[in-house]
Write a protein that holds these residues in place. Sequence first.
Motif, PDB file in Angstrom:
ATOM      1  N   TYR A 104      24.253   9.332 -28.844  1.00  0.00           N
ATOM      2  CA  TYR A 104      25.019  10.331 -29.507  1.00  0.00           C
ATOM      3  C   TYR A 104      23.734  11.228 -30.416  1.00  0.00           C
ATOM      4  N   HIS A 105      22.907  10.342 -31.192  1.00  0.00           N
ATOM      5  CA  HIS A 105      22.067  10.899 -32.332  1.00  0.00           C
ATOM      6  C   HIS A 105      20.784  11.277 -31.917  1.00  0.00           C
ATOM      7  N   ALA A 106      20.133  10.381 -30.997  1.00  0.00           N
ATOM      8  CA  ALA A 106      19.044  10.446 -30.664  1.00  0.00           C
ATOM      9  C   ALA A 106      18.807  11.678 -29.692  1.00  0.00           C
ATOM     10  N   ARG A 107      18.184  12.727 -29.523  1.00  0.00           N
ATOM     11  CA  ARG A 107      18.093  13.814 -28.737  1.00  0.00           C
ATOM     12  C   ARG A 107      16.775  14.796 -29.030  1.00  0.00           C
ATOM     13  N   GLU A 108      16.559  15.993 -28.561  1.00  0.00           N
ATOM     14  CA  GLU A 108      15.659  16.757 -28.435  1.00  0.00           C
ATOM     15  C   GLU A 108      15.090  16.962 -29.865  1.00  0.00           C
TER      16      GLU A 108
END
Length: 210
Positions: A104-108
């Motif tokens: 949920y937190h790790a993104r682009e």
Amino acid sequence: MRRLAISLTLPLALVLAGCGAEPVWAPDEAVSRARFASGEPPSITLYTVVRKKSGEGAHSGIMIDGSQRVLFDPAGTWHHPWVPERNDLHYGITEQMRKFYIDYHARETYDVVSQKLYVSPAVAEAAIRKAEAYGAVNKAFCGNSVSDILQGLPGFESIPKTFFPNRIMNAFGELPGVQTKLHEDGDPDDHSGVLMVQQSASIEPTMPSR
């Protein structure tokens, strides 16, 4: 003046990064049903959400693995229908839910740094009790509350009292025996990927290993 300017802009930066939960109180039955014990040695894991471009810390949360595994995500926005929450403390953090939280937190635009430290059963239980008693956390106070809980635990006295997630992360990283891991992902900023997986997942969905 520079220090004052930083202190005034910090809350806004944290709000924009996604720190902002409302008080909730799951019923006893839901909390009891969700209870999960990993069977692993007791540990505390600090999660820090870090902006890719600047390296700025945007959010802090801690997973406590003791007699049960819980996640203190102060003023956070992650949630799951199978994970009951009481004022920012999430119960039933299975491996599946732990991976959902990271995804949920790790993104682009953000990475997640996890820092795991094995502790005694007594320290793990003290951390759970402190998280249960802490209460709902106001927006932009995620780092403040995490440092509050950690600083009062045996072995964590060196953690500074601070609003800044990176200061907590750096101090945590200096504790003997810490295991650090960087989680990167290219998912879109709107969380659509992980939310879709969460919504469609079965009781035991298969998640990629992290």
